[in-house]
Enzyme design. Structure first.
Site, PDB file in Angstrom:
ATOM      1  N   SER A 151       2.126   8.151  -2.930  1.00 56.42           N
ATOM      2  CA  SER A 151       2.941   7.910  -1.533  1.00 56.42           C
ATOM      3  C   SER A 151       3.517   9.247  -1.184  1.00 56.42           C
ATOM      4  O   SER A 151       3.889  10.396  -2.647  1.00 56.42           O
ATOM      5  CB  SER A 151       3.078   6.644  -1.460  1.00 56.42           C
ATOM      6  OG  SER A 151       4.682   6.446  -2.406  1.00 56.42           O
ATOM      7  N   LEU A 186      11.529  -8.181  -3.989  1.00 52.26           N
ATOM      8  CA  LEU A 186       9.921  -8.300  -4.277  1.00 52.26           C
ATOM      9  C   LEU A 186       9.164  -6.834  -3.776  1.00 52.26           C
ATOM     10  O   LEU A 186       9.587  -5.907  -2.641  1.00 52.26           O
ATOM     11  CB  LEU A 186       9.074  -9.044  -3.319  1.00 52.26           C
ATOM     12  CG  LEU A 186       7.444  -9.372  -3.027  1.00 52.26           C
ATOM     13  CD1 LEU A 186       7.086  -9.985  -3.834  1.00 52.26           C
ATOM     14  CD2 LEU A 186       7.587 -10.136  -1.573  1.00 52.26           C
ATOM     15  N   ILE A 188       5.756  -5.394  -2.402  1.00 54.45           N
ATOM     16  CA  ILE A 188       4.276  -5.384  -2.610  1.00 54.45           C
ATOM     17  C   ILE A 188       3.796  -3.960  -2.527  1.00 54.45           C
ATOM     18  O   ILE A 188       3.836  -3.499  -1.925  1.00 54.45           O
ATOM     19  CB  ILE A 188       4.552  -6.737  -0.842  1.00 54.45           C
ATOM     20  CG1 ILE A 188       5.868  -7.327  -0.635  1.00 54.45           C
ATOM     21  CG2 ILE A 188       2.889  -6.332  -0.479  1.00 54.45           C
ATOM     22  CD1 ILE A 188       5.159  -7.669   0.598  1.00 54.45           C
ATOM     23  N   GLY A 189       2.677  -4.242  -2.877  1.00 52.42           N
ATOM     24  CA  GLY A 189       1.813  -3.578  -2.743  1.00 52.42           C
ATOM     25  C   GLY A 189       2.111  -2.448  -4.030  1.00 52.42           C
ATOM     26  O   GLY A 189       2.874  -0.943  -3.567  1.00 52.42           O
ATOM     27  N   GLY A 191       1.814  -1.038  -6.519  1.00 49.42           N
ATOM     28  CA  GLY A 191       0.861   0.827  -7.057  1.00 49.42           C
ATOM     29  C   GLY A 191       1.008   0.743  -9.326  1.00 49.42           C
ATOM     30  O   GLY A 191       0.897  -0.584  -9.539  1.00 49.42           O
ATOM     31  N   TRP A 192       1.445   1.445 -10.036  1.00 53.06           N
ATOM     32  CA  TRP A 192       0.856   1.743 -11.132  1.00 53.06           C
ATOM     33  C   TRP A 192       2.580   1.191 -11.577  1.00 53.06           C
ATOM     34  O   TRP A 192       3.100   1.481 -12.648  1.00 53.06           O
ATOM     35  CB  TRP A 192       1.005   3.506 -11.962  1.00 53.06           C
ATOM     36  CG  TRP A 192      -0.721   3.501 -11.306  1.00 53.06           C
ATOM     37  CD1 TRP A 192      -1.422   2.838 -12.464  1.00 53.06           C
ATOM     38  CD2 TRP A 192      -1.184   4.163 -10.328  1.00 53.06           C
ATOM     39  NE1 TRP A 192      -2.827   3.227 -11.865  1.00 53.06           N
ATOM     40  CE2 TRP A 192      -2.760   4.160 -10.876  1.00 53.06           C
ATOM     41  CE3 TRP A 192      -0.516   4.632  -9.193  1.00 53.06           C
ATOM     42  CZ2 TRP A 192      -3.553   4.756  -9.848  1.00 53.06           C
ATOM     43  CZ3 TRP A 192      -1.330   5.282  -8.164  1.00 53.06           C
ATOM     44  CH2 TRP A 192      -3.527   5.429  -9.215  1.00 53.06           C
ATOM     45  N   GLU A 215      -7.243  -2.576 -12.174  1.00 56.01           N
ATOM     46  CA  GLU A 215      -6.507  -0.836 -13.121  1.00 56.01           C
ATOM     47  C   GLU A 215      -5.105  -0.666 -12.203  1.00 56.01           C
ATOM     48  O   GLU A 215      -4.355  -0.712 -13.763  1.00 56.01           O
ATOM     49  CB  GLU A 215      -7.067   0.310 -12.271  1.00 56.01           C
ATOM     50  CG  GLU A 215      -6.814   1.088 -12.459  1.00 56.01           C
ATOM     51  CD  GLU A 215      -7.762   1.422 -14.063  1.00 56.01           C
ATOM     52  OE1 GLU A 215      -7.085   1.923 -15.036  1.00 56.01           O
ATOM     53  OE2 GLU A 215      -8.725   0.316 -14.390  1.00 56.01           O
ATOM     54  N   CYS A 374      -6.078  14.593   4.658  1.00 54.04           N
ATOM     55  CA  CYS A 374      -4.842  14.910   4.899  1.00 54.04           C
ATOM     56  C   CYS A 374      -4.154  15.288   5.365  1.00 54.04           C
ATOM     57  O   CYS A 374      -2.957  15.294   6.155  1.00 54.04           O
ATOM     58  CB  CYS A 374      -4.635  13.416   3.704  1.00 54.04           C
ATOM     59  SG  CYS A 374      -5.569  12.233   4.453  1.00 54.04           S
TER      60      CYS A 374
END
Length: 431
Positions: A151, A186, A188-189, A191-192, A215, A374
């Protein structure tokens, strides 16, 4: 030639030469591209298109046509770079697209259909996440920082290294959350797991990280074990709509782009229900500094199915309807362009490994187009990053913003001294 007429109307700045399948050469651009003050100015470029069906494909959908031609190798950059080609196109589309009825009609249709493309019930959300995030973990290690932050990084003055910029991002977010030892968070999302682990390690909070990627889940859980933080951090394969506990803090970084406009009300209603009355929610998401639109057709098909970046009017409207208080809003401009530039350069440096070991030439070209495209929209168009701090009560955070910088600098200084560190590092045999 239909494509020639369309491109003449919008490609006015820079110099782009297009050679078609029959060898016909056309040059577009009448004036130099001005310096936007946001990064390298795209230079002159020449492309050759070898597919005789390109015109028909372009008229049906220009975004798909260009992206697929580059993936398939029927669009070849002969002079300059892909950055020059896409940067020139994005600059001109941003400035002159209103003069083109073709593009106006195309984007109006795309926006009109977005409710269909962004229908993301739980089962479809899981499938969409797997499409992108369950690719080989080794792929992401080719271009991300050591902590695997996928991100936008944060680039304060003096920071030029990706690793340092990603550490600054995590601490910037942690400061906005007003973390205190013993709180529950919390993610949310998640990642790793990098942000969750930093919050637990540096602030002694208990973090529940949720993801829909198998994964990512496996990597995050292993990292918690390796860092001796299993007592403070729990990672789950879970949709936010199925969480039942309440938390002192909620954070979500780079996940909201996958929610879909159709589901904004459900997202903000649910997160509000999961947050304690005096809690803080920090939402970090890509956004558009313009009116609502639709997702690029090529990006939607190949990279982020179901994805969409909201306009501020959409984000703010959804926040208000769910009875949140928008206690702070920061707009990060160009930060993501710089982040992606580092990713793009690292990815290019590992081209042979991606092509010969992980995937193939077409996959490499697809991701090259994705990263370059991007980067240029964050430099030359209206793509930004919103960091929205939300609360349920007016007094949940201080009434001035000094605490954000103060907390971030304190965390950075403490980390340089080597502490604090909650949890016990685990010694593991190697070899």
């Amino acid at each position: 030639m239909i494509v020639d007429a369309i491109l003449k109307r919008i490609l006015k700045d820079g110099s782009l030469t297009i050679i078609n399948h029959a060898g016909l050469r056309r040059v577009y651009g009448e004036a130099p591209i001005p310096d936007h003050g946001t990064g390298p100015v795209p230079g002159p470029a020449t492309i050759r298109i070898t597919d005789p069906r390109f015109t028909r494909k372009f008229v049906s959908g220009p975004e798909l046509a260009f992206g697929e031609a580059y993936m398939d190798g029927t669009l070849v950059v002969e002079e300059g770079s892909l950055y020059d080609v896409l940067g020139m196109m994005i600059h001109n589309l941003h400035r002159y697209s209103r003069a083109s009825r073709f593009f106006k009609a195309h984007w109006a249709l795309n926006r009109g259909l977005r409710w269909i493309y962004q229908h993301n019930p739980v089962h479809r959300a899981e499938r969409n996440v797997a499409h992108h995030y369950d690719l080989s973990g080794e792929l992401y290690r080719q271009f991300l920082d050591a902590d695997q932050q996928y991100s936008c990084a944060y680039w304060p003055p003096g920071v030029a290294d990706l690793e340092a910029a990603q550490e600054a991002k995590k601490r910037h977010i942690a400061a906005k959350l007003l973390l205190r030892e013993g709180q529950t968070v919390l993610d949310i999302g998640c990642g790793w797991g990098g942000l969750a682990l930093l919050m637990a390690r540096e602030h002694g909070v208990r973090v529940t990280g949720i993801t829909l990627s198998k994964e990512q889940l496996g990597v995050a859980q292993q990292r918690a074990r390796d860092q001796g933080l299993e007592d403070l951090v729990e990672f789950r394969l879970q949709d936010y709509r199925r969480v039942t506990e309440t938390f002192d803090r909620i954070v979500s970084v780079g996940m909201f782009e996958h929610v879909g406009v159709n589901h904004y009300a459900a997202f903000f209603d649910r997160t509000r229900a999961l947050l304690k009355p005096d809690g803080v929610f920090l939402l970090h998401t890509i956004g558009r500094a313009e009116q609502p639109g639709g997702t690029n057709a090529w990006l939607r098909k190949y990279i982020f199915p179901g994805g969409y970046t909201p306009a501020l009017s959409e984000l703010a409207g959804a926040v208000e309807r769910s009875d949140w208080i928008l206690s702070d809003l920061e707009v990060l401009r160009v930060h993501y362009a710089e982040t992606i530039r580092h990713w793009r350069e690292r990815f290019a440096a590992h081209r042979d490994h991606v092509v010969n070991t992980l995937y193939d030439e077409r996959f490499y070209r697809m991701w090259d187009f994705y990263l370059t495209g991007c980067e240029v929209v964050f430099r030359f168009d209206r793509q930004v990053v919103f960091q929205a701090q939300l609360t349920r009560e007016l007094g949940a955070v201080p009434i001035t913003r000094d605490y954000i910088t103060d907390d971030q600098r304190t965390a950075e200084a403490t980390a340089r001294r080597g502490g604090p560190h909650w949890g016990t590092p685990v010694m593991r045999e190697t070899g």
